[in-house]
Scaffold this motif. Structure first.
Motif, PDB file in Angstrom:
ATOM      1  N   VAL A 138      94.691  78.132  53.057  1.00  0.00           N
ATOM      2  CA  VAL A 138      93.901  78.491  52.002  1.00  0.00           C
ATOM      3  C   VAL A 138      93.078  79.699  52.468  1.00  0.00           C
ATOM      4  CG1 VAL A 138      93.178  76.194  51.140  1.00  0.00           C
ATOM      5  CG2 VAL A 138      91.792  77.323  52.891  1.00  0.00           C
ATOM      6  N   ASN A 139      92.501  80.549  51.558  1.00  0.00           N
ATOM      7  CA  ASN A 139      91.716  81.885  51.752  1.00  0.00           C
ATOM      8  C   ASN A 139      90.398  81.577  52.473  1.00  0.00           C
ATOM      9  OD1 ASN A 139      94.171  83.017  50.978  1.00  0.00           O
ATOM     10  ND2 ASN A 139      93.431  84.152  49.498  1.00  0.00           N
ATOM     11  N   VAL A 140      89.763  82.597  52.941  1.00  0.00           N
ATOM     12  CA  VAL A 140      88.428  82.579  53.234  1.00  0.00           C
ATOM     13  C   VAL A 140      87.605  82.167  52.290  1.00  0.00           C
ATOM     14  CG1 VAL A 140      86.555  83.933  54.229  1.00  0.00           C
ATOM     15  CG2 VAL A 140      88.805  83.929  55.517  1.00  0.00           C
ATOM     16  N   ASP A 141      87.630  82.910  50.968  1.00  0.00           N
ATOM     17  CA  ASP A 141      86.643  82.484  49.983  1.00  0.00           C
ATOM     18  C   ASP A 141      86.872  81.203  49.519  1.00  0.00           C
ATOM     19  OD1 ASP A 141      88.684  84.419  47.347  1.00  0.00           O
ATOM     20  OD2 ASP A 141      89.346  82.614  48.653  1.00  0.00           O
ATOM     21  N   VAL A 142      87.935  80.426  49.665  1.00  0.00           N
ATOM     22  CA  VAL A 142      88.027  79.128  49.280  1.00  0.00           C
ATOM     23  C   VAL A 142      87.174  78.397  50.345  1.00  0.00           C
ATOM     24  CG1 VAL A 142      89.509  76.975  49.277  1.00  0.00           C
ATOM     25  CG2 VAL A 142      90.401  79.378  48.290  1.00  0.00           C
ATOM     26  N   VAL A 143      87.198  78.496  51.373  1.00  0.00           N
ATOM     27  CA  VAL A 143      86.218  77.871  52.336  1.00  0.00           C
ATOM     28  C   VAL A 143      84.800  78.124  52.177  1.00  0.00           C
ATOM     29  CG1 VAL A 143      85.798  77.691  54.864  1.00  0.00           C
ATOM     30  CG2 VAL A 143      87.936  78.081  54.179  1.00  0.00           C
ATOM     31  N   LEU A 144      84.568  79.353  51.798  1.00  0.00           N
ATOM     32  CA  LEU A 144      82.930  79.711  51.728  1.00  0.00           C
ATOM     33  C   LEU A 144      82.545  79.107  50.140  1.00  0.00           C
ATOM     34  CD1 LEU A 144      83.152  83.501  52.337  1.00  0.00           C
ATOM     35  CD2 LEU A 144      82.167  81.543  53.814  1.00  0.00           C
ATOM     36  N   ARG A 145      83.381  78.864  49.285  1.00  0.00           N
ATOM     37  CA  ARG A 145      82.970  78.281  47.956  1.00  0.00           C
ATOM     38  C   ARG A 145      82.849  76.843  48.367  1.00  0.00           C
ATOM     39  NH1 ARG A 145      87.298  79.064  44.041  1.00  0.00           N
ATOM     40  NH2 ARG A 145      88.215  80.895  45.405  1.00  0.00           N
ATOM     41  N   TYR A 146      83.651  76.275  49.283  1.00  0.00           N
ATOM     42  CA  TYR A 146      83.461  74.924  49.572  1.00  0.00           C
ATOM     43  C   TYR A 146      82.271  74.591  49.949  1.00  0.00           C
ATOM     44  CZ  TYR A 146      83.908  70.665  52.238  1.00  0.00           C
ATOM     45  OH  TYR A 146      83.761  69.427  52.888  1.00  0.00           O
ATOM     46  N   LEU A 147      81.774  75.656  51.077  1.00  0.00           N
ATOM     47  CA  LEU A 147      80.516  75.437  51.685  1.00  0.00           C
ATOM     48  C   LEU A 147      79.324  75.239  50.698  1.00  0.00           C
ATOM     49  CD1 LEU A 147      81.115  77.593  54.847  1.00  0.00           C
ATOM     50  CD2 LEU A 147      81.080  75.161  54.661  1.00  0.00           C
ATOM     51  N   ARG A 148      79.503  76.242  49.698  1.00  0.00           N
ATOM     52  CA  ARG A 148      78.344  76.175  48.666  1.00  0.00           C
ATOM     53  C   ARG A 148      78.624  75.152  47.807  1.00  0.00           C
ATOM     54  NH1 ARG A 148      80.780  81.315  46.942  1.00  0.00           N
ATOM     55  NH2 ARG A 148      80.271  82.506  48.844  1.00  0.00           N
ATOM     56  N   PHE A 149      79.595  74.540  47.609  1.00  0.00           N
ATOM     57  CA  PHE A 149      79.660  73.479  46.942  1.00  0.00           C
ATOM     58  C   PHE A 149      79.165  72.112  47.380  1.00  0.00           C
ATOM     59  CE2 PHE A 149      81.542  70.596  43.737  1.00  0.00           C
ATOM     60  CZ  PHE A 149      82.006  69.470  44.566  1.00  0.00           C
ATOM     61  N   ARG A 150      79.305  72.229  48.961  1.00  0.00           N
ATOM     62  CA  ARG A 150      78.765  71.075  49.667  1.00  0.00           C
ATOM     63  C   ARG A 150      77.102  70.844  49.608  1.00  0.00           C
ATOM     64  NH1 ARG A 150      80.981  68.021  54.615  1.00  0.00           N
ATOM     65  NH2 ARG A 150      78.957  67.785  54.958  1.00  0.00           N
ATOM     66  N   GLU A 151      76.817  72.368  49.140  1.00  0.00           N
ATOM     67  CA  GLU A 151      75.238  72.141  49.221  1.00  0.00           C
ATOM     68  C   GLU A 151      74.352  71.736  50.440  1.00  0.00           C
ATOM     69  OE1 GLU A 151      74.313  71.552  44.553  1.00  0.00           O
ATOM     70  OE2 GLU A 151      73.509  70.045  45.986  1.00  0.00           O
ATOM     71  N   ASN A 152      74.898  70.818  51.273  1.00  0.00           N
ATOM     72  CA  ASN A 152      74.374  70.499  52.659  1.00  0.00           C
ATOM     73  C   ASN A 152      75.294  70.528  53.624  1.00  0.00           C
ATOM     74  OD1 ASN A 152      72.101  69.378  53.782  1.00  0.00           O
ATOM     75  ND2 ASN A 152      71.759  67.909  52.432  1.00  0.00           N
ATOM     76  N   ILE A 153      75.125  71.741  54.119  1.00  0.00           N
ATOM     77  CA  ILE A 153      75.866  72.087  55.523  1.00  0.00           C
ATOM     78  C   ILE A 153      75.217  71.360  56.626  1.00  0.00           C
ATOM     79  CG2 ILE A 153      76.957  73.977  56.812  1.00  0.00           C
ATOM     80  CD1 ILE A 153      76.722  75.647  54.539  1.00  0.00           C
ATOM     81  N   PRO A 154      75.621  70.744  57.454  1.00  0.00           N
ATOM     82  CA  PRO A 154      75.220  70.212  58.686  1.00  0.00           C
ATOM     83  C   PRO A 154      74.666  71.449  59.735  1.00  0.00           C
ATOM     84  CG  PRO A 154      77.336  69.995  59.025  1.00  0.00           C
ATOM     85  CD  PRO A 154      77.182  70.262  57.509  1.00  0.00           C
ATOM     86  N   LYS A 155      73.470  71.326  60.535  1.00  0.00           N
ATOM     87  CA  LYS A 155      72.824  72.134  61.191  1.00  0.00           C
ATOM     88  C   LYS A 155      73.173  71.583  62.573  1.00  0.00           C
ATOM     89  CE  LYS A 155      68.572  74.213  60.676  1.00  0.00           C
ATOM     90  NZ  LYS A 155      68.728  75.457  60.702  1.00  0.00           N
ATOM     91  N   PRO A 156      73.754  72.631  63.403  1.00  0.00           N
ATOM     92  CA  PRO A 156      74.242  74.064  63.315  1.00  0.00           C
ATOM     93  C   PRO A 156      75.658  73.854  62.481  1.00  0.00           C
ATOM     94  CG  PRO A 156      74.515  73.261  65.415  1.00  0.00           C
ATOM     95  CD  PRO A 156      73.873  72.038  64.892  1.00  0.00           C
ATOM     96  N   ILE A 157      76.088  75.062  61.938  1.00  0.00           N
ATOM     97  CA  ILE A 157      77.214  74.918  61.074  1.00  0.00           C
ATOM     98  C   ILE A 157      78.340  75.123  62.196  1.00  0.00           C
ATOM     99  CG2 ILE A 157      76.753  77.238  60.544  1.00  0.00           C
ATOM    100  CD1 ILE A 157      78.825  76.914  58.346  1.00  0.00           C
ATOM    101  N   GLY A 158      77.946  76.010  63.342  1.00  0.00           N
ATOM    102  CA  GLY A 158      79.056  75.999  64.456  1.00  0.00           C
ATOM    103  C   GLY A 158      80.344  76.736  63.692  1.00  0.00           C
ATOM    104  N   ASP A 159      81.555  76.624  64.616  1.00  0.00           N
ATOM    105  CA  ASP A 159      82.613  77.173  64.131  1.00  0.00           C
ATOM    106  C   ASP A 159      83.288  75.977  63.251  1.00  0.00           C
ATOM    107  OD1 ASP A 159      83.404  78.601  67.423  1.00  0.00           O
ATOM    108  OD2 ASP A 159      82.516  79.285  65.715  1.00  0.00           O
ATOM    109  N   LEU A 160      84.294  76.451  62.253  1.00  0.00           N
ATOM    110  CA  LEU A 160      84.927  75.398  61.585  1.00  0.00           C
ATOM    111  C   LEU A 160      86.288  74.911  62.210  1.00  0.00           C
ATOM    112  CD1 LEU A 160      84.479  76.812  58.180  1.00  0.00           C
ATOM    113  CD2 LEU A 160      83.225  75.093  59.420  1.00  0.00           C
ATOM    114  N   PHE A 161      86.958  73.880  62.147  1.00  0.00           N
ATOM    115  CA  PHE A 161      88.071  73.518  62.520  1.00  0.00           C
ATOM    116  C   PHE A 161      89.167  73.286  61.808  1.00  0.00           C
ATOM    117  CE2 PHE A 161      86.015  73.664  66.557  1.00  0.00           C
ATOM    118  CZ  PHE A 161      84.450  73.045  66.319  1.00  0.00           C
ATOM    119  N   ALA A 162      90.431  73.875  62.026  1.00  0.00           N
ATOM    120  CA  ALA A 162      91.570  73.717  61.118  1.00  0.00           C
ATOM    121  C   ALA A 162      92.361  72.327  61.560  1.00  0.00           C
ATOM    122  CB  ALA A 162      92.368  74.928  61.348  1.00  0.00           C
TER     123      ALA A 162
END
Lengths: 453, 453
Positions: A154-178
């Motif tokens: 997927v592209n970066v913007d898909v990931v960013l949209r997914y993060l917005r969709f989640r609404e509740n991102i775990p703190k700290p977000i840290g790096d993502l893992f593929a």
């Protein structure tokens, strides 16, 4: 709980809480304690004797109680839990993150843990079981199994949209893992790269496939060292099938580092288990008694060694007056060497590659210091007792014992480790036993030889 | 430098490096050492004697050298710097982040620091001067003055576009901080919120204005505690005008925690300054000699106290054989109390609010343990010496000394702190002096009274 006010130190807040408690200002206690982080509130609870603890606990908001419970030292938490009923405990712990839940659920009574398990969805329950299947001080035991996974196609913007969709991102977000098929770990997606690149970029182009992951069985201390060396905020945890099963974040590691630091100091005094300053006096006495017993055995050994020279002491009582000096100096010098060795072994810097070098060095330092202090000390003794031979006796004994201290300081931890005994716990006792016995025997031996021979 | 390979521990890598060094495989050393993080390479250098250090240094890639230098213990770094020429040092340090540059520039020779300053743009130079104007162990000294600032009157998508425009986002990105006119700190913009909300959201709506900032003069230990309690990844640093002047990130705090932990253990052995396992033998001997000298004075005091009972010892030499037992047990028990007190005082949990409680508790534990061990020990002594009165003497002395140990364990650190002396350094010495003197005097005193009276 709100964050600390600038400039209000933990000590001031805890002091204010103590004052409010003394004056019975329950309103003030409630206001302060619900305005500080859970871990600070936990520290305040730990500084109180039993009955007051329960009183203050009742003033803590239900929403904060879980965090407080998690932050308490094991011992304090256990005694508090005994005092609370099932409903209180379930309400306090129900909303904890999975990794905190895993830490605490083993300490809860069965009715409570059963109810908590029932209130979870199956996925959460399975993840919790996974964490609990690991030893507490391993990567698997530290991790949060709830980890954000991204696909590389997927592209970066898909990931960013997914993060917005989640609404509740775990703190700290840290790096993502593929991850790939079957959840196999494919690499790290650095957050900074995610935010800095064009949103049309495919994840595949920015994923770092060489980024290492932590094996689930890795010991917590090694996890901590890895975080420190790599300046990680978060790190992926994998199983032997290379599947991504969770992540560890720096705040958990900081707790590990702090606990290890505290534990090493406590161990040297034989206080390994004493997490509660206000544990019942009887159980505290029992635990300390063990350490006292061990030390009693070692000092009886030393007394036994001195016993061989009882005749000598009868004839030259001054030897008894001066013998603690030699023993003590040897112990102090040897402890310095031992401390350096233990630190070096813990960091991995001391190993078969440089032990010989270190040994030579420490013995040289022991020789130099022994000569210096032997001369100074013998001058003091001769001035005190007007006896040159006594000065020679103490000088010789000091040289012997300081060298013995250096040798023991290097070899005792090596030897203990070979027996799989933690040198940080036992090293001090063994070392001072050696320097005591060598100190007394050499001093009294030389004394017998030179003054009575 | 690349990150560590999974499962390859620091110890294995350092071991492999030592092997390669012994066999003179420079290629292997170069390959390994440029494949591990700078801080691990630094640890390897620290584990080598002087000449080999320089040899290995030459094999480190220029791009990695800066990180290695920053990670070295002060002492090792100083000795390495003396060995390098100006150009080498400038090339190694030129590209460091400002906070790392601030750490190291004071240790560099003047020609090097001048050249570095000249090679910087004015903004960077001013920021560096700002950091250097603070004590090293303060928030201002720890911070990176290069901090991302956002305005509250823009939308989230403007901020995200700005991040993309920057291309190079500092690692870790952490939270962003909002500033007003004149750079006044206005609040924290949590990263997780930034990524989870609609991009049209104004920053104003998501900024946490109550989020506290760290004053520039705050001590490093307090900064570390704040990070731990709040689980921060980054935190803003403000001056007394409430202007945002920099930020501190968790990786710097982790270093602080680790150093403090190490320092506390080292101090107890009188090794505060010994950062280099392979420092020149003469300077290491000198430093340790100071601690030995201090301890010599205290043990001479104890010997002096014993000296008053020389006649008694002449008559009952067995007293000399057994007296170390009482002294030693008192010291061990007292050290346990002292360790708990020092920990409690460091965390802020022990203060005027609960000292009396603690004192009562510790004395009770001392009484219980003294009775238990007095009985056991007197049985052993009576069996050994067939002398009931001796058993009574040792029992009485043990009770006195264990109670004295408990009292001293609580009161000595309180007293030292009132004199602004760090109890972690001096506490052990003072305590064992007290328990030695009380132990010897009580034992020999009771001996004189009961056996000869």
């Amino acid at each position: 709980m709100a964050e600390t006010q600038p400039n209000e130190t933990t000590e001031k807040e805890i002091h204010a809480l103590h004052l409010a408690l003394d004056e019975g200002h329950l309103g003030a206690i409630s206001r302060i304690i619900n305005g500080i982080p859970g871990s600070e509130a936990a520290m305040f609870l730990e500084s109180l004797p039993g009955d007051k603890r329960y009183q203050v606990w009742e003033l803590i908001d239900e929403s904060c109680r879980g965090e407080v419970l998690v932050s308490l030292h094991d011992e304090v938490r256990d005694s508090l839990i005994e005092h609370l009923d099932t409903d209180e405990l379930v309400d306090a712990t129900r909303d904890l993150d999975l990794d905190d839940m895993a830490d605490i659920i083993v300490d809860l009574p069965e009715e409570v843990s059963n109810e908590l398990m029932l209130s979870m969805d199956k996925t959460s329950r399975d993840m919790l079981h996974q964490v609990l299947s690991y030893p507490e001080d391993s990567a698997g035991g530290l991790m949060n199994p709830d980890v954000l996974r991204v696909r590389t196609d997927v592209n970066v913007d898909v990931v960013l949209r997914y993060l917005r969709f989640r609404e509740n991102i775990p703190k700290p977000i840290g790096d993502l893992f593929a991850v790939g098929r079957k959840g196999h770990y494919k690499g790290r997606v650095p957050l900074e790269t995610l935010l800095a690149c064009d949103p049309k970029t495919p994840i595949r182009d920015i994923v770092d496939e060489d980024a290492p992951a932590i094996m689930d069985t890795t010991h917590a201390s090694e996890v901590a060292q890895d975080f420190e060396h790599n300046d990680w905020i978060s790190a992926p945890v994998i199983n032997e099938k290379n599947q991504l099963i969770g992540r560890i974040t720096i705040d958990d590691v900081v707790d590990v580092i702090r606990e290890e630091a505290e534990r090493s100091v406590m161990r040297m005094a034989g206080l390994d288990e004493e997490g509660d300053m206000f544990a019942p006096i009887i159980s505290a006495s029992k635990r300390r008694a063990v350490w006292l017993g061990v030390n009693l055995l070692t000092v009886l050994l030393a007394a036994f060694a001195i016993g061989f020279f009882e005749d000598t002491i009868k004839k030259v009582a001054a030897l008894a007056v001066l013998m603690p000096i030699v023993a003590s100096m040897g112990g102090i010098a040897g402890s310095q060497t031992l401390t350096l060795m233990i630190r070096g072994m813990a960091t991995g810097q001391v190993g078969s590659g440089n032990i010989r070098n270190l040994l030579n060095r420490e013995v040289m330092i022991g020789v130099i210091n022994s000569f210096v202090w032997a001369i100074i000390l013998s001058i003091v003794i001769v001035a005190w007792y007007k006896d040159v031979e006594m000065g020679i006796v103490i000088a010789l004994a000091l040289v012997v014992n300081l060298i013995a201290g250096a040798l023991a300081g290097v070899l005792v931890p090596v030897f203990l480790r070979r027996l799989s005994i933690d040198p940080a716990i036992a090293g001090g006792v063994v070392l001072t036993t050696v320097t005591d016995i060598v100190g007394y025997v050499s001093f009294l031996g030389f004394g017998t030889w030179i003054l009575l021979g």
